[in-house]
Design a protein around this motif. Structure first.
Motif, PDB file in Angstrom:
ATOM      1  N   MET A   9       0.854  -1.175   0.000  1.00 10.93           N
ATOM      2  CA  MET A   9       0.000   0.000   0.000  1.00 10.93           C
ATOM      3  C   MET A   9       0.898   1.237   0.000  1.00 10.93           C
ATOM      4  O   MET A   9       1.788   1.365   0.844  1.00 10.93           O
ATOM      5  CB  MET A   9      -0.900   0.022   1.243  1.00 10.93           C
ATOM      6  CG  MET A   9      -1.878   1.201   1.285  1.00 10.93           C
ATOM      7  SD  MET A   9      -2.713   1.342   2.896  1.00 10.93           S
ATOM      8  CE  MET A   9      -3.431  -0.280   3.067  1.00 10.93           C
ATOM      9  N   ILE A  10       0.666   2.113  -0.963  1.00 10.03           N
ATOM     10  CA  ILE A  10       1.448   3.345  -1.059  1.00 10.03           C
ATOM     11  C   ILE A  10       0.548   4.517  -0.702  1.00 10.03           C
ATOM     12  O   ILE A  10      -0.410   4.824  -1.424  1.00 10.03           O
ATOM     13  CB  ILE A  10       2.023   3.534  -2.481  1.00 10.03           C
ATOM     14  CG1 ILE A  10       2.873   2.324  -2.877  1.00 10.03           C
ATOM     15  CG2 ILE A  10       2.852   4.812  -2.552  1.00 10.03           C
ATOM     16  CD1 ILE A  10       3.384   2.388  -4.311  1.00 10.03           C
ATOM     17  N   LEU A  11       0.827   5.161   0.421  1.00  9.56           N
ATOM     18  CA  LEU A  11       0.101   6.354   0.833  1.00  9.56           C
ATOM     19  C   LEU A  11       0.894   7.565   0.363  1.00  9.56           C
ATOM     20  O   LEU A  11       2.029   7.779   0.798  1.00  9.56           O
ATOM     21  CB  LEU A  11      -0.055   6.388   2.353  1.00  9.56           C
ATOM     22  CG  LEU A  11      -0.811   5.217   2.996  1.00  9.56           C
ATOM     23  CD1 LEU A  11      -0.825   5.364   4.517  1.00  9.56           C
ATOM     24  CD2 LEU A  11      -2.228   5.118   2.459  1.00  9.56           C
ATOM     25  N   VAL A  12       0.306   8.344  -0.537  1.00  9.49           N
ATOM     26  CA  VAL A  12       0.978   9.535  -1.066  1.00  9.49           C
ATOM     27  C   VAL A  12       0.378  10.757  -0.385  1.00  9.49           C
ATOM     28  O   VAL A  12      -0.728  11.205  -0.733  1.00  9.49           O
ATOM     29  CB  VAL A  12       0.828   9.641  -2.594  1.00  9.49           C
ATOM     30  CG1 VAL A  12       1.613  10.854  -3.107  1.00  9.49           C
ATOM     31  CG2 VAL A  12       1.309   8.359  -3.276  1.00  9.49           C
ATOM     32  N   ASP A  13       1.086  11.266   0.607  1.00 10.74           N
ATOM     33  CA  ASP A  13       0.644  12.477   1.304  1.00 10.74           C
ATOM     34  C   ASP A  13       0.942  13.672   0.409  1.00 10.74           C
ATOM     35  O   ASP A  13       2.092  14.084   0.266  1.00 10.74           O
ATOM     36  CB  ASP A  13       1.369  12.592   2.645  1.00 10.74           C
ATOM     37  CG  ASP A  13       1.137  13.944   3.307  1.00 10.74           C
ATOM     38  OD1 ASP A  13       0.046  14.517   3.099  1.00 10.74           O
ATOM     39  OD2 ASP A  13       2.043  14.425   4.017  1.00 10.74           O
ATOM     40  N   ASP A  14      -0.104  14.238  -0.154  1.00 13.95           N
ATOM     41  CA  ASP A  14       0.045  15.286  -1.172  1.00 13.95           C
ATOM     42  C   ASP A  14       0.029  16.675  -0.535  1.00 13.95           C
ATOM     43  O   ASP A  14      -0.818  17.521  -0.851  1.00 13.95           O
ATOM     44  CB  ASP A  14      -1.078  15.148  -2.209  1.00 13.95           C
ATOM     45  CG  ASP A  14      -0.863  16.016  -3.433  1.00 13.95           C
ATOM     46  OD1 ASP A  14       0.269  16.055  -3.934  1.00 13.95           O
ATOM     47  OD2 ASP A  14      -1.839  16.658  -3.872  1.00 13.95           O
ATOM     48  N   GLY A  15       0.961  16.893   0.373  1.00 19.46           N
ATOM     49  CA  GLY A  15       1.077  18.216   1.006  1.00 19.46           C
ATOM     50  C   GLY A  15      -0.084  18.551   1.916  1.00 19.46           C
ATOM     51  O   GLY A  15      -0.522  19.714   1.965  1.00 19.46           O
TER      52      GLY A  15
END
Length: 330
Positions: free
Chosen positions: A34-40
């Protein structure tokens, strides 16, 4: 190689993020990342991503400056390691613990994409299932190109990125990425993706729970923005179709459906925004020549007889009557 990479863009979703992540971690099938991409994120979503990653080694967190939903998904594609990728919006969740196992079980070595279904969840607890696919008919369709045309004609092509599992190498080999900061990015991406698909499996599996919430992308208040962005999408794909891309007629038919949808929504615009939207609609009436559904053909005929402005007025009256009747029956 790991079988599946699950990409979850994250932006200011503290009330929903844990529910989303846990719905994936509860899957009976285990061979995924699972890749969680915290977009700022400007709330504590980024901190929660890091905390969730401590609970399970399959979770990876990427923090980046804000690039929008498309930018976050693209980052996930570039960093994924799985044979297949799946997108989930972080305010949504999966409904079935054996859902991922079912997707994998329906994947042969030749399968490029597996499509599933979803359930809409509304404020107050109301829920509706997405329509089922006619699998008897679909099983007789020989290839992805004819399937695309069938789904457009029967209005079953769902223009969302979170409704299927797709082979990652196709995205990489053909540079199938989401355009940045563009409403209609899913349509753009879908059309590009279907250029390169060969084998598609469709399932009547209600796996995805789509949660309608205030503040989400689908509840935006800038009602003119979709017209401006779809103007760019129309121009780009009309040009691609003229050059002879795969599925050209079906793509143009799908664009005609979108044109009609914008025509229906025209009455919601302010008086200040209507001239701009009307100019955009008028500049793309050629799309109506490719109308393939009964509703789109009727609208195309109305435009031919009465013009764009008069047709949008008629559609506005129709929409107001429908809304009134709906309120009386709820």
């Amino acid at each position: 190689m790991m079988k599946v990479s699950i990409i979850i863009p994250v932006y200011n979703v503290i009330p929903y993020l844990e529910r989303c992540v846990l719905s994936v971690l509860s899957q009976t099938y285990r061979d995924f990342e699972m890749i969680l991409v915290d977009d700022g994120s400007t709330d504590e979503s980024g901190i929660m991503c890091d905390e969730l990653a401590t609970r399970d080694e399959r979770i990876r967190v990427i923090h980046q400056e804000n690039k929008g939903l498309s930018g976050a998904r693209n980052t996930g594609i570039d960093n994924a390691k799985g044979e297949y990728v799946i997108f989930i919006d972080s305010d949504d969740y999966w409904l079935l613990e054996n859902g991922l196992q079912t997707l994998v079980d329906n994947c042969s070595p030749q399968t490029d994409m597996v499509v599933f279904k979803y359930v809409d969840f509304w404020k107050g607890g109301r829920m509706t299932d997405s329509p089922s696919y006619n699998l008897d008919v679909i099983s007789q369709i020989p290839n992805a190109q004819e399937l695309f045309a069938y789904l457009v004609k029967t209005q079953q092509l769902n223009l969302t990125a979170w409704l299927f599992m797709v082979r990652r190498q196709i995205l990489l080999d053909h540079h199938v990425y989401f355009p940045l900061r563009l409403i209609g990015e899913d349509f753009y991406w879908h059309c590009e993706l279907w250029q390169h698909l060969h084998t598609v499996k469709m399932l009547n599996l209600n796996l995805y729970g789509y949660f309608h919430r205030q503040g989400s992308m689908t509840t935006r208040k800038n009602l003119l923005a979709p017209y401006i962005d779809y103007d760019k999408v129309f121009i780009y794909w009309k040009d691609r179709c003229r050059q002879g891309c795969v599925n050209a007629d079906a793509i143009l038919a799908c664009l005609a459906n979108i044109w009609v949808n914008r025509g229906y929504r025209y009455f919601e615009l302010t008086a200040k925004d209507k001239p701009t939207a009307l100019k955009i609609l008028r500049s793309h009436t050629d799309l109506l020549d490719y109308a393939s559904t009964p509703k789109t053909k009727i609208i195309a005929r109305l435009v031919h007889l009465f013009g764009v402005r008069a047709t949008t007025i008629l559609l506005g009256v129709y929409c107001r009557v429908r809304l009134f009747v709906k309120r009386q029956t709820i």
